[in-house]
Design a protein around this motif. Structure first.
Motif, PDB file in Angstrom:
ATOM      1  N   UNK A   1      -7.304  18.180   9.914  1.00 35.30           N
ATOM      2  CA  UNK A   1      -7.409  18.756  11.254  1.00 35.30           C
ATOM      3  C   UNK A   1      -8.744  18.389  11.889  1.00 35.30           C
ATOM      4  N   UNK A   2      -8.723  18.035  13.154  1.00 33.94           N
ATOM      5  CA  UNK A   2      -9.945  17.669  13.869  1.00 33.94           C
ATOM      6  C   UNK A   2      -9.859  18.165  15.317  1.00 33.94           C
ATOM      7  N   UNK A   3     -10.947  18.772  15.770  1.00 32.55           N
ATOM      8  CA  UNK A   3     -11.035  19.170  17.173  1.00 32.55           C
ATOM      9  C   UNK A   3     -11.559  17.965  17.952  1.00 32.55           C
ATOM     10  N   UNK A   4     -10.849  17.582  18.993  1.00 32.41           N
ATOM     11  CA  UNK A   4     -11.208  16.374  19.747  1.00 32.41           C
ATOM     12  C   UNK A   4     -12.261  16.734  20.812  1.00 32.41           C
ATOM     13  N   UNK A   5     -13.464  17.059  20.321  1.00 29.71           N
ATOM     14  CA  UNK A   5     -14.490  17.586  21.222  1.00 29.71           C
ATOM     15  C   UNK A   5     -15.664  16.635  21.433  1.00 29.71           C
ATOM     16  N   UNK A   6     -15.551  15.410  21.002  1.00 34.04           N
ATOM     17  CA  UNK A   6     -16.682  14.487  21.122  1.00 34.04           C
ATOM     18  C   UNK A   6     -16.589  13.575  22.351  1.00 34.04           C
ATOM     19  N   UNK A   7     -15.508  13.707  23.116  1.00 29.95           N
ATOM     20  CA  UNK A   7     -15.415  12.989  24.389  1.00 29.95           C
ATOM     21  C   UNK A   7     -15.338  14.033  25.494  1.00 29.95           C
ATOM     22  N   UNK A   8     -16.293  14.003  26.453  1.00 26.89           N
ATOM     23  CA  UNK A   8     -16.304  15.044  27.481  1.00 26.89           C
ATOM     24  C   UNK A   8     -15.048  15.060  28.344  1.00 26.89           C
TER      25      UNK A   8
ATOM     26  N   UNK B   1     -10.764  10.124  15.616  1.00 25.02           N
ATOM     27  CA  UNK B   1      -9.884  11.216  16.052  1.00 25.02           C
ATOM     28  C   UNK B   1     -10.594  12.244  16.915  1.00 25.02           C
ATOM     29  N   UNK B   2     -11.926  12.403  16.711  1.00 24.59           N
ATOM     30  CA  UNK B   2     -12.599  13.449  17.486  1.00 24.59           C
ATOM     31  C   UNK B   2     -12.931  13.010  18.910  1.00 24.59           C
ATOM     32  N   UNK B   3     -12.782  11.721  19.209  1.00 21.40           N
ATOM     33  CA  UNK B   3     -12.943  11.274  20.591  1.00 21.40           C
ATOM     34  C   UNK B   3     -11.611  10.857  21.211  1.00 21.40           C
TER      35      UNK B   3
END
Ligand code: FES
Length: 168
Positions: free
Chosen positions: A48-55, A2-4
């Motif tokens: 809840x997850x912030x999708x911050x692992x894919x630039x 989910x984070x990517x």
């Protein structure tokens, strides 16, 4: 995971950097200065997850004065034709694009001097970028910004046709 995962319908935008990192981006605090954001959604367990692992997921959000945003911006994918979100990775080689300090609403890529007009669908004004920054459709709920669909054009990083076709 989910984070990517790319931005999805129902995701809420949160600050990507600065003192409010991770906090919800409030519509009422926006201006013609770039705010960088990530989509926040939920994983398969509902956490809840912030999708911050894919630039590719980093976003540029603006609020312009009424009448400033013009086509080819998709105005029905903005909030009140004033608040707009774009993918913030340059379509040339994937650098993060910032504000052009010389002109409100213009964006400048520090890597090879690409220029975009955020008031006109992020069309390319100069430099090597081959395409506009992709607009992300959003709506307002309370003071939050909520994603309503996938990018309206192909973001940098979605190089394989199958990546892209999964989402359109
Ligand atoms: Fe932006 Fe080259 S990466 S102009």
């Amino acid at each position: 995971t989910a984070d990517v995962a790319p931005p999805m319908k129902g995701d809420v935008l949160v600050h990507a950097e600065g003192p409010n990192q991770g906090q919800v981006v409030k519509a009422s605090e926006l201006s013609d200065k770039l705010v960088r954001a990530y989509p926040k959604g939920r994983d398969s367990k509902g956490t809840e997850v912030i999708r911050d692992k894919d630039p590719t997921n980093i976003l540029a959000v603006y609020k312009f004065a009424p009448g400033t945003l013009k086509e080819p911006t998709k105005l029905d994918a903005t909030i009140d034709a004033q608040i707009v979100a774009y993918g913030d990775r340059c379509t040339h080689a994937g650098c993060n694009v910032g504000d052009d300090p010389k002109t409100s609403g213009h964006m400048f890529c520090p890597c090879h001097s690409g220029q975009y007009d955020a008031t006109q669908g992020c069309r390319v004004l100069g430099g090597p970028p081959p395409a506009p920054l992709p607009q992300l459709p959003i709506k307002q709920e309370g003071d939050q910004l909520v994603v309503t669909g996938f990018f309206l054009s192909r973001p940098y990083g979605f190089n394989k046709e199958e990546d892209w076709e999964e989402y359109i």
